[in-house]
Design a protein around this motif. Structure first.
Motif, mmCIF file in Angstrom:
data_model
loop_
_atom_site.group_PDB
_atom_site.id
_atom_site.type_symbol
_atom_site.label_atom_id
_atom_site.label_comp_id
_atom_site.label_asym_id
_atom_site.label_seq_id
_atom_site.Cartn_x
_atom_site.Cartn_y
_atom_site.Cartn_z
ATOM 1 N N ASP A 29 0.791 -1.230 0.000
ATOM 2 C CA ASP A 29 0.000 0.000 0.000
ATOM 3 C C ASP A 29 0.821 1.277 0.000
ATOM 4 O O ASP A 29 0.266 2.365 -0.008
ATOM 5 C CB ASP A 29 -0.958 -0.001 1.198
ATOM 6 C CG ASP A 29 -2.037 -1.042 0.996
ATOM 7 O OD1 ASP A 29 -2.675 -1.010 -0.072
ATOM 8 O OD2 ASP A 29 -2.205 -1.912 1.876
ATOM 9 N N VAL A 68 -11.344 15.641 5.012
ATOM 10 C CA VAL A 68 -11.341 14.826 6.226
ATOM 11 C C VAL A 68 -12.647 15.034 6.996
ATOM 12 O O VAL A 68 -13.255 14.091 7.499
ATOM 13 C CB VAL A 68 -10.103 15.167 7.101
ATOM 14 C CG1 VAL A 68 -10.195 14.495 8.461
ATOM 15 C CG2 VAL A 68 -8.811 14.763 6.377
ATOM 16 N N LEU A 109 -15.408 13.159 5.320
ATOM 17 C CA LEU A 109 -15.272 11.709 5.469
ATOM 18 C C LEU A 109 -15.584 11.260 6.894
ATOM 19 O O LEU A 109 -16.249 10.246 7.102
ATOM 20 C CB LEU A 109 -13.843 11.280 5.106
ATOM 21 C CG LEU A 109 -13.553 11.179 3.603
ATOM 22 C CD1 LEU A 109 -12.059 11.177 3.320
ATOM 23 C CD2 LEU A 109 -14.208 9.923 3.012
ATOM 24 N N TRP A 117 -19.284 12.916 0.840
ATOM 25 C CA TRP A 117 -18.444 11.890 1.472
ATOM 26 C C TRP A 117 -18.392 10.594 0.678
ATOM 27 O O TRP A 117 -17.370 9.926 0.627
ATOM 28 C CB TRP A 117 -18.860 11.630 2.927
ATOM 29 C CG TRP A 117 -20.149 10.862 3.070
ATOM 30 C CD1 TRP A 117 -21.394 11.394 3.113
ATOM 31 C CD2 TRP A 117 -20.292 9.450 3.165
ATOM 32 N NE1 TRP A 117 -22.330 10.402 3.220
ATOM 33 C CE2 TRP A 117 -21.684 9.186 3.264
ATOM 34 C CE3 TRP A 117 -19.426 8.367 3.194
ATOM 35 C CZ2 TRP A 117 -22.203 7.906 3.376
ATOM 36 C CZ3 TRP A 117 -19.937 7.083 3.305
ATOM 37 C CH2 TRP A 117 -21.301 6.858 3.390
ATOM 38 N N GLU A 118 -19.509 10.294 -0.007
ATOM 39 C CA GLU A 118 -19.492 9.032 -0.766
ATOM 40 C C GLU A 118 -18.579 9.130 -1.980
ATOM 41 O O GLU A 118 -17.834 8.206 -2.305
ATOM 42 C CB GLU A 118 -20.909 8.650 -1.187
ATOM 43 C CG GLU A 118 -21.643 7.949 -0.053
ATOM 44 C CD GLU A 118 -23.017 7.491 -0.463
ATOM 45 O OE1 GLU A 118 -23.216 6.283 -0.639
ATOM 46 O OE2 GLU A 118 -23.885 8.389 -0.607
ATOM 47 N N SER A 147 -15.179 8.863 -0.714
ATOM 48 C CA SER A 147 -14.870 7.474 -0.362
ATOM 49 C C SER A 147 -14.476 6.689 -1.600
ATOM 50 O O SER A 147 -13.524 5.907 -1.583
ATOM 51 C CB SER A 147 -16.083 6.793 0.273
ATOM 52 O OG SER A 147 -16.416 7.440 1.469
ATOM 53 N N GLN A 201 -11.110 7.635 -2.621
ATOM 54 C CA GLN A 201 -10.138 7.018 -1.717
ATOM 55 C C GLN A 201 -9.814 5.590 -2.177
ATOM 56 O O GLN A 201 -8.659 5.176 -2.200
ATOM 57 C CB GLN A 201 -10.755 6.988 -0.322
ATOM 58 C CG GLN A 201 -9.783 6.863 0.797
ATOM 59 C CD GLN A 201 -10.475 7.110 2.127
ATOM 60 O OE1 GLN A 201 -11.526 6.527 2.400
ATOM 61 N NE2 GLN A 201 -9.893 7.962 2.945
ATOM 62 N N LEU A 202 -10.837 4.883 -2.564
ATOM 63 C CA LEU A 202 -10.611 3.495 -2.997
ATOM 64 C C LEU A 202 -9.926 3.447 -4.366
ATOM 65 O O LEU A 202 -9.078 2.594 -4.620
ATOM 66 C CB LEU A 202 -11.938 2.733 -3.013
ATOM 67 C CG LEU A 202 -12.602 2.646 -1.631
ATOM 68 C CD1 LEU A 202 -13.976 1.984 -1.735
ATOM 69 C CD2 LEU A 202 -11.733 1.889 -0.631
ATOM 70 N N VAL A 236 -6.372 3.838 -3.663
ATOM 71 C CA VAL A 236 -5.756 2.566 -3.250
ATOM 72 C C VAL A 236 -5.439 1.733 -4.489
ATOM 73 O O VAL A 236 -4.354 1.157 -4.629
ATOM 74 C CB VAL A 236 -6.694 1.790 -2.289
ATOM 75 C CG1 VAL A 236 -6.148 0.394 -2.007
ATOM 76 C CG2 VAL A 236 -6.898 2.553 -0.987
ATOM 77 N N THR A 237 -6.382 1.697 -5.413
ATOM 78 C CA THR A 237 -6.157 0.905 -6.630
ATOM 79 C C THR A 237 -4.997 1.457 -7.456
ATOM 80 O O THR A 237 -4.218 0.695 -8.028
ATOM 81 C CB THR A 237 -7.444 0.869 -7.484
ATOM 82 O OG1 THR A 237 -8.451 0.203 -6.732
ATOM 83 C CG2 THR A 237 -7.231 0.133 -8.793
ATOM 84 N N GLY A 257 -9.720 -2.293 -9.524
ATOM 85 C CA GLY A 257 -10.571 -1.368 -8.781
ATOM 86 C C GLY A 257 -11.923 -1.911 -8.369
ATOM 87 O O GLY A 257 -12.236 -3.081 -8.543
ATOM 88 N N ARG A 258 -12.735 -0.992 -7.818
ATOM 89 C CA ARG A 258 -14.032 -1.338 -7.227
ATOM 90 C C ARG A 258 -14.918 -2.080 -8.211
ATOM 91 O O ARG A 258 -15.659 -2.968 -7.862
ATOM 92 C CB ARG A 258 -14.782 -0.051 -6.841
ATOM 93 C CG ARG A 258 -14.179 0.722 -5.712
ATOM 94 C CD ARG A 258 -14.923 2.024 -5.539
ATOM 95 N NE ARG A 258 -14.587 3.003 -6.570
ATOM 96 C CZ ARG A 258 -15.461 3.585 -7.361
ATOM 97 N NH1 ARG A 258 -16.733 3.311 -7.256
ATOM 98 N NH2 ARG A 258 -15.067 4.476 -8.266
#
Ligand code: B12
Ligand code: SF4
Lengths: 554, 81
Positions: free
Chosen positions: A372, A455, A458, A465-466, A469, A472-473, A476-477, A511-512
């Motif tokens: 990560d 922040v 979130l 916020w969605e 989010s 954010q994911l 990560v991907t 990803g998602r």
């Protein structure tokens, strides 16, 4: 006497650009003996040799000293030729790792170079200056000098390496440069604070024998400055620059050779100013041997260690003569993770004899410890075969031919296994198609997601916020994308396939939504624009953040 | 048997589940192997058998609820078929 020192270009930009510290030491030392000199640092310049010589009148000196790395050697020679063409009377001397490693050959093959100072330069250069002042006849008496007497190359005896490093003045010297130095910072994630930082060298050399390391050319005897002298240097530069430096990057080749010595230095630093944090580079076995010292340092402000892991393959580690197995690497990394000291990795992804199995072991290691937060640039590393190092000789023997003198062989041409050539080609295809975009995006997404407005959304689940989010994911991907892709590539190679394109390796399933990598990039890019507006960030705010993070050393 | 709805976007990649916004300062959290398995189960079935769970798993579900990552739900009405 008009004296100048020059750091020629290594051909690429090092984001940690700092003044050439070896030259700064020599210049400060000469100054303390009454000789002023001018420094030129073109270490990351892309301007041609003759343009620089002309524009900065480099030829207009009586003595020009060049610091030469393997990478900068060809350009240094071009500049020397140009200087000599314009001013044959300028005495051109080279020093530094590459010049030390190949001094005899430089004098034999390159009439544009008058001499080389081998190993550490302060005292020999002073003697050289004094000698030249009174005419060129006394060169035979200048220690560490390799020079030309008629057609013969003379190699003068060497002074023992300087033990009393405290006797040297601090490396305070100014350099003319064509690309400004970014002010050095350190971002302290623990305190969420960006701090002005200073680079300090507290020791010289390293007693280990890693087969690839250019420190060999400077000699093996490890010598240290006293803690008091190091603290004085911090205070000296704070006053000179009027900057409240609060992080010290120790730039020693190996700061932690003697745990006791290292501890004394950081204790003194902490006693002088307990706001100062620090970082350094060392070997894995030393970290494990002196865990108590690392723990104490953690409490005294240690933030990260540049760890010489190099490889996760036992065979490669043996070739590199690291003297440790992969289990020692694992244990050191696990220990640092456990106590919360960040790791800046030194890693060599491939060398000419690497196999798919070596690649697999490296990928396992990266996924085990760094998935990560892996610095993607390490995927693109390969062993540099510096002149004067045992590993270069090893490969010359193994291949049954010498490498062209003065050059760094191109890794791509040396791979022994066809799979590795495929790896290298597809690695760089991926790099040029995706890596730049991923890096730039990640810098922005990670900055945006840390922004107080983001922040708040979130944590309090309000506003967008969605959307945040999902970004954010995606972020990560984007971190995962290179290791995922390279894992697929290694798996394909291990199964005997030799894919020809990125598509054949697989650019889907990220990803998602398990889509194409291009979709993830597009969705994150769109979200950035949307969210920047929704959160009311001024235009350009993320770009500015990018510049600051680019200035950080790590 | 308890029923839950997942309230936050999540990602299942490289062997782990990542839950957006669930960490300190609203950061994403990477679940360890055991927690990832539990999450996948919960995501697939919408329920978990709390009394039969190991203590640490129960605590994990509890933490997810208190961080508003998941919420208790009514037993879904099964479609007659
Ligand atoms: C700190 C460090 C850096 C820092 C700071 C470098 C700097 N601006 O000075 C950063 C991170 C920026 C850096 C960058 C790079 N580095 Co570096 N770096 C080091 C390190 C760890 C310590 C060097 C040091 O501070 N020594 C202390 C000072 C006092 O000594 P010194 O610089 O060697 O200078 C003395 C002598 O060499 C001599 N000398 C030097 N120049 C001259 C010139 C003249 C005229 C004379 C007379 C004498 C002389 O006198 C000096 C004073 O005694 C060494 C590793 C090591 N194991 O030694 C690698 C090392 C020097 N780096 C190396 C390389 C290749 C690089 C890069 C090209 C990037 C890279 N691929 O790693 C860039 C190039 C930077 C540049 N050209 O400006 C190689 C050089 C190998 C080689 N044979 O060419 C080394 C040996 C590491 C290795 N990979 O093996 N580096
Ligand atoms: S430990 Fe580091 S500095 Fe010392 S020889 Fe090995 S690579 Fe070079």
């Amino acid at each position: 006497m008009r004296i100048a020192f020059l750091n020629p270009s290594v051909g690429f930009s090092d984001r940690r650009k700092s003044i050439p510290i070896g030259l700064a030491y020599i210049m400060a030392f000469l100054e303390s003996r009454g000789y002023r000199s001018t420094g030129f640092d073109f270490g990351d310049s892309t301007t041609g040799a003759s343009d620089l010589v002309e524009q900065y009148r480099l030829w207009d000196h009586d003595l020009l000293g060049m610091s030469v790395y393997n990478e900068s050697f060809p350009i240094a020679l071009d500049m020397a030729r140009e200087v000599k063409r314009r001013n044959p009377g300028c005495f051109v001397v080279m020093g530094g790792p590459q010049a030390t490693a190949t001094h005899g050959r430089i004098l034999r093959d390159h009439p544009e170079v008058d001499a080389v100072v081998r190993r550490e330069g302060e005292h020999p250069t002073l003697d050289l200056v004094r000698c030249l002042e009174s005419g060129p006849d006394g060169l035979g008496a200048v220690p560490n000098l390799t020079w030309r007497e008629g057609a013969a190359v003379q190699v003068n005896a060497e002074l023992p390496a300087l033990d009393d490093l405290d006797s040297l003045p601090f490396p305070a010297a100014d350099f003319v440069t064509d690309r400004a130095y970014a002010r050095l910072h350190f971002y302290d994630a623990l305190r969420d604070e960006l701090r002005p930082a200073l680079t300090i060298n507290t020791s010289r050399s390293c007693p280990y024998n890693c087969s690839f390391c250019g420190v060999l050319t400077i000699g093996r005897r490890y010598r240290s400055r006293s803690p008091g002298n190091v603290v004085e240097e911090l205070e000296f530069f704070r006053e000179r620059d009027d900057v409240d430096y609060r992080h010290v990057y120790f730039s020693d080749a190996n700061f932690f050779v003697q745990a006791g010595r290292a501890l004394e230095i950081v204790r003194a630093l902490h006693a002088a100013d307990d706001r100062v944090t620090f970082s350094f580079g060392t070997r894995v076995n030393q970290i494990l041997k002196a865990q108590h010292a690392i723990m104490e340092m953690r409490a005294l402000g240690l933030r990260f260690i540049e760890v010489g892991v190099e490889s996760a393959s036992p065979a490669v580690l043996r070739r590199l003569a690291k003297g440790v197995g992969p289990e020692v690497n694992d244990a050191a990394v696990a220990f640092l993770n456990r106590i919360g000291v960040e790791i800046a990795l030194d890693f060599i992804m491939v060398d000419p004899a690497s196999t798919v199995e070596d690649l697999r072991l490296n990928m396992d290691f990266i996924e085990r410890h760094f998935l990560d937060h892996y610095p993607h640039e390490h995927f693109y590393t390969s062993l540099a075969l510096y002149e004067g190092t045992p590993i270069r000789e090893y490969y010359e023997e193994r291949l049954g031919r010498p490498f062209a003198a003065g050059t760094l062989p191109d890794t791509a041409e040396l791979f022994e296994h066809a799979e590795l050539r495929v790896w290298w080609n597809l690695l760089w295809s991926f790099g040029s198609r995706y890596q730049g975009r991923i890096d730039a995006l990640l810098a922005k997404t990670e900055t945006l997601l840390k922004h107080p407005a983001a922040v708040k959304c979130l944590t309090e689940r309000q506003g967008p916020w969605e959307d945040l989010s999902r970004l954010q994911l995606d972020s990560v991907t984007l971190r995962h994308a290179p290791p995922m892709f390279f894992r697929r590539l290694v798996d394909r190679l291990a199964s005997g396939a030799l894919p020809a394109t990125l598509e054949e390796v697989g650019l889907r399933g990220f990803g998602r939504r398990g889509t194409d990598l291009d979709d993830v990039i597009a969705s994150a890019t769109a979200a950035l624009g949307r969210l920047g507006d929704r959160l009311g960030l001024p235009p350009g705010e993320l770009d500015r953040a990018l510049q600051v993070s680019g200035a950080a050393y790590q | 048997m308890a029923f839950y709805t997942i309230l936050t976007p999540y990602l299942d990649e490289c062997g782990s589940v990542y839950v957006a916004g669930a960490g300190a300062g609203g950061s994403a959290v990477r679940l360890n192997e055991r927690a990832s398995a539990l999450w996948r189960d919960l995501a697939a079935t919408g329920r978990c058998d709390a009394p039969a769970m190991a203590e640490e798993d129960r605590a994990f579900v509890h933490a997810l609820v208190s961080r508003r990552v998941i919420a208790s739900a009514e037993e879904p009405v099964r479609g007659g078929g």
